[in-house]
Design an enzyme around this catalytic site. Sequence first.
Site, PDB file in Angstrom:
ATOM      1  N   PRO A 223       0.812  -1.220   0.000  1.00 25.07           N
ATOM      2  CA  PRO A 223       0.000   0.000   0.000  1.00 25.07           C
ATOM      3  C   PRO A 223       0.846   1.271   0.000  1.00 25.07           C
ATOM      4  CG  PRO A 223      -0.745  -1.538   1.678  1.00 25.07           C
ATOM      5  CD  PRO A 223       0.582  -2.019   1.201  1.00 25.07           C
ATOM      6  N   GLU A 224       0.702   2.044  -1.069  1.00 27.22           N
ATOM      7  CA  GLU A 224       1.283   3.380  -1.134  1.00 27.22           C
ATOM      8  C   GLU A 224       0.123   4.369  -1.055  1.00 27.22           C
ATOM      9  OE1 GLU A 224       4.094   3.724  -4.387  1.00 27.22           O
ATOM     10  OE2 GLU A 224       4.500   1.591  -4.357  1.00 27.22           O
TER      11      GLU A 224
END
Length: 286
Positions: A2-3
């Site tokens: 997750p960015e």
Amino acid sequence: MPELPEVETIVRDLAPRVSGRTIRHPRLHKSDVLRGVTRRTFLAGITGRRIDSLSRRAKHLIFLLDSGRRMVIQLRMTGSLLVKRGRLTAEQERYAVLTAPLGGRETLVFQDVRRLGTIHLLDEPAWGTYTARIGAEPLDPGFDAAQFTAVLRGSSQAVKKVIMDQQKLAGVGNIYANEALFRAGIDPSRRADRIAGPAAARLHAAVRAVLTEAIDARGTTVRDYRTGTGQRGGFQFSLDVYDRAGEPCVRCGTLLATTHAIDGRQTTFCWHCQGAEPSGGPRRGR
DNA sequence: ACGAGGTCCTGCGAGC
DNA sequence: TGCTCGCAGGACCTCG
């Protein structure tokens, strides 16, 4: 992993479902994710508290509680967050780090296979210190090319490392760094402080465009990432370079190259499209 | 201030 | 088949 776009997607999915809800009887299944707080203090600090809002800062999920404190969750590599109705699956049971019943048979679940993710519980001053250490939000309307150029100018390190540095720029990780540099036609190993003018403006625009498009597609699922509703994202079908080493460049057909020379992380790029810069010349022999 | 390397953590795939 | 080992890597740390 997750960015910014993945965390933003989770927040949009979950904010309406958790806001105003009260954490009834939370269970912390793994204590090693806690940072700066003991298990006892953490559980006492969230039990019976109402969630006033859920928001995002960089790649961090911010639960503002009615006590004024914030539960900050960082998903890192394999973490995911969802609201589950009914019983958890066997896999969710196995990898659950924190489960927090919200009433109405719904449970907030933070699960993380590798447990590189973290949880902080911060009062107002501690939050101020915490957020001050994180760089500018790239999608903030006020974050213009001049500000971005100033970030680049401040470091002699490889540009890819600089845009992934959370203290300099918030939310960009390996996937979107690779994509933005390809779009801007910039050599990832090039010194950040040698990039200015049109090249810096191109990269500024590319970072914002790729993040925005990825949010619209509800994030990139390479392996573990799931949205707040447990689904896969859609941006993995739009990746130009990440995870495509050895495949032809979408722009010129040259086979994409890969290296681990920048900060030990997988960097995929096109020699032809990113090898040469008008002001810097090609860089070889890494 | 820099680069290099270690640490955390577990699943997975390669190799024997 | 069953074992070991290297790798995945974001954030943080120490060392030189």
